[in-house]
Design a protein around this motif. Sequence first.
Motif, PDB file in Angstrom:
ATOM      1  N   ASN A 127       0.858  -1.190   0.000  1.00 36.66           N
ATOM      2  CA  ASN A 127       0.000   0.000   0.000  1.00 36.66           C
ATOM      3  C   ASN A 127       0.896   1.242   0.000  1.00 36.66           C
ATOM      4  OD1 ASN A 127      -2.313  -1.640   0.159  1.00 36.66           O
ATOM      5  ND2 ASN A 127      -2.210  -1.671   2.401  1.00 36.66           N
ATOM      6  N   ASN A 129       1.850   5.179  -2.484  1.00 33.33           N
ATOM      7  CA  ASN A 129       1.456   6.081  -3.563  1.00 33.33           C
ATOM      8  C   ASN A 129       2.695   6.656  -4.229  1.00 33.33           C
ATOM      9  OD1 ASN A 129       2.022   8.950  -2.447  1.00 33.33           O
ATOM     10  ND2 ASN A 129       0.839   7.977  -0.794  1.00 33.33           N
ATOM     11  N   THR A 190      -2.272   5.820  -6.498  1.00 36.33           N
ATOM     12  CA  THR A 190      -2.408   5.255  -5.154  1.00 36.33           C
ATOM     13  C   THR A 190      -2.726   3.772  -5.272  1.00 36.33           C
ATOM     14  OG1 THR A 190      -3.227   7.370  -4.318  1.00 36.33           O
ATOM     15  CG2 THR A 190      -3.625   5.437  -2.958  1.00 36.33           C
ATOM     16  N   GLN A 192      -3.750   0.572  -3.110  1.00 37.32           N
ATOM     17  CA  GLN A 192      -4.334   0.262  -1.812  1.00 37.32           C
ATOM     18  C   GLN A 192      -5.209  -0.979  -1.928  1.00 37.32           C
ATOM     19  OE1 GLN A 192      -3.739   2.280   0.952  1.00 37.32           O
ATOM     20  NE2 GLN A 192      -4.785   0.795   2.255  1.00 37.32           N
ATOM     21  N   GLY A 193      -4.898  -1.994  -1.157  1.00 38.65           N
ATOM     22  CA  GLY A 193      -5.730  -3.184  -1.107  1.00 38.65           C
ATOM     23  C   GLY A 193      -5.893  -3.889  -2.438  1.00 38.65           C
ATOM     24  N   HIS A 197      -5.768   3.707  -7.843  1.00 33.88           N
ATOM     25  CA  HIS A 197      -6.490   4.941  -8.139  1.00 33.88           C
ATOM     26  C   HIS A 197      -5.520   5.930  -8.774  1.00 33.88           C
ATOM     27  CE1 HIS A 197     -10.230   4.214  -5.653  1.00 33.88           C
ATOM     28  NE2 HIS A 197      -9.429   3.270  -5.198  1.00 33.88           N
ATOM     29  N   GLU A 206     -10.842   5.504 -10.151  1.00 30.88           N
ATOM     30  CA  GLU A 206     -10.409   4.151  -9.823  1.00 30.88           C
ATOM     31  C   GLU A 206     -10.145   3.411 -11.128  1.00 30.88           C
ATOM     32  OE1 GLU A 206     -11.912   0.045  -7.616  1.00 30.88           O
ATOM     33  OE2 GLU A 206     -12.888   1.967  -7.152  1.00 30.88           O
ATOM     34  N   ASN A 249       5.563   7.597  -1.496  1.00 33.41           N
ATOM     35  CA  ASN A 249       5.112   7.706  -0.107  1.00 33.41           C
ATOM     36  C   ASN A 249       5.663   8.956   0.567  1.00 33.41           C
ATOM     37  OD1 ASN A 249       3.411   5.555  -0.031  1.00 33.41           O
ATOM     38  ND2 ASN A 249       4.652   4.295   1.333  1.00 33.41           N
TER      39      ASN A 249
END
Length: 651
Positions: A127, A129, A190, A192-193, A197, A206, A249
């Motif tokens: 996770n 960015n 980004t 994430q999971g 995005h 997305e 990050n």
Amino acid sequence: MNLSSSFLNPVMVLTFTTSSANNTRSRGSFIGCLEDLQIDYQAILPLDIPHHESSPVELGCNRTEWCHSQPCSQRGLCVDLWATFRCDCTRPYEGQTCSHEYPAGTFGLEDSSSFASFTIADNPGANFNVSFFIRTLKPSGLVLQISNGTDPCLTVYLKSGQLQIATSSANAVTFSEHLADGRRYLVTLTFQGGRVHASHSDRDVELGQLAVLPLVAGFEVYVGGLPHQDHVSTWGGYFKGCLQDFQLNNHRMEFFPTQAENYSLPQQVYVGQTTNLAPGCISDDTCKSGPCHNGGTCTITWNDFSCSCPANFTGKTCEERVWCASDPCPKATSCVDVPAGYVCLANATFHGNAAIEFTTNASVTRALNSLHLDFKTRDEDAILLWATEEVDSLQIAIQNSTLLVDIRSGNSIEGVSFLSQTPIADGTWHRVSLSMEEPSVVSSRWLAHLDGSVNVTLQGNAGNLDFLKNNVLIVLAENFTGCLGHVNIGGVYLPFTGQLSYPQPEQFLQSSRGHIQLGCTGADVCASSPCLNAGTCEDLFNSFRCACSAGWEGPLCESNIDDCKSSPCVHGDCVDSVADFQCDCFRGYIGKKCNINVDDCMRHQCLNGGTCVDGVYSYSCKCPAQYSGPRCESPSPATCVRQDQVNLDDP
């Protein structure tokens, strides 16, 4: 301990020491003014508090409005902290007053192979960015690749101007915004999971599911390219353009460690190695090859150029000559620039048997899917244009004073036809335009546009007019008396100045020439001044129409309009004049139309409190009970109210 304060007179500014601040929840010192301070109901006076040069307490409540002077540059937001201020800067600006711009790096300057490499020092995991500013005109190229030393874990690259995000285990997802237009964009990706995005210009999208291998310390980050040229070709080659404020990050990847006096690098920054990277956002010298032809002046416009061309040339590199600038056409004609040449256009007058014929030369390669023709005539039946080859044909004619269009071409048996609803043989200019509704197909509907009307879809289907390119004879103005204006087929003009030679390859050439008179001139029907009484003569080609001045009518404006016909006089007799009338009013009425009753009470008064009542050329007096007479002038023993009328003709 009880501590209270009330708002009386400001007496001091109080700042707690650091050791005291550590005992608070916020871990911060109080900075501000206290008034009427009481501890355990005992007033603490300013003189009771020790103060000296190192004391945090000052008498009074004086402060500076730090943000009033707008100290933050580059749209930074000023935050007043009482004793000082803070600037919340927008990227890519930093520093106390946002005056430091994180330096951009130019990749691929003069088409060199450029890249930067960094080593991840922490463990971002799965996770994270990535964000950066990007500016480019090259629609393809590698932007970012993160590798575990042997295989790429994540690749971000441009394809057709759009960002593609790919991993070794999944198909790429696409960020559909077009970024290769030479403007600067801030892009944030980004992860994430297991999903990704993308945000750009305050728009978050997305992109879909994308599993990324967790990033750990020691992974290599490559920006703009790879050490080996053959490896980067898979991703569209090396990136060309500018990248700035590259972050993983919130750890910046510093291309050029800054030495600014009022700025120091933050601790969260990666300083890497660069190859052929130029500081700043620099353009190639796009003018060094001399791209502007024919005396044009080149100006660099960031990885592109513009040419300022001489008056007689145009185009991206001044390669196209503007022929009309040299005024090549004879008098009574107008010059129109066309691709690779020009054409001299003029209206032409035809007299019955003066048809003109055209054929195309062998160089017409464009698709002929439109036709435009201007005309002016009083003929009720005539041929404006026709052509035929075996089963293919084209006809534009006047039939019973209306416009007839008939096209039969391509593989369509039915063809298309059109008959206008309004007459067009009225001696005024008319314009007809025809075009295929779907020019890319073999056969489609056609659209017709006559004068100012909306497009009309013709009945049936037909192909284009490419059969005219087979040396087919095109005949104009057969048995036609009137004028033709601009005529073009597929955008190629059919000029009436056939004796001229033009440079452009695509032309329709005159194969035979009847008697053509340039300009549109019929009989001089207005020479005898046929319109009477100051009427204006309008030439309608071999006919005329009179626009009459006010008060006159008739074909020659010979008749005075009877302005009394509508009986405008309400109470009077009407007398006609030119564009006007006069009313001889009956007695008792006035006004332009004798519609106003004269108020006879204005000039006559009733006596002894009598009330005047107006009539038509008369008045009457409504007398009190004790008076009578036409004007209430006589005492009356009667008890009733009398009203006697006075006629103004009475003595």
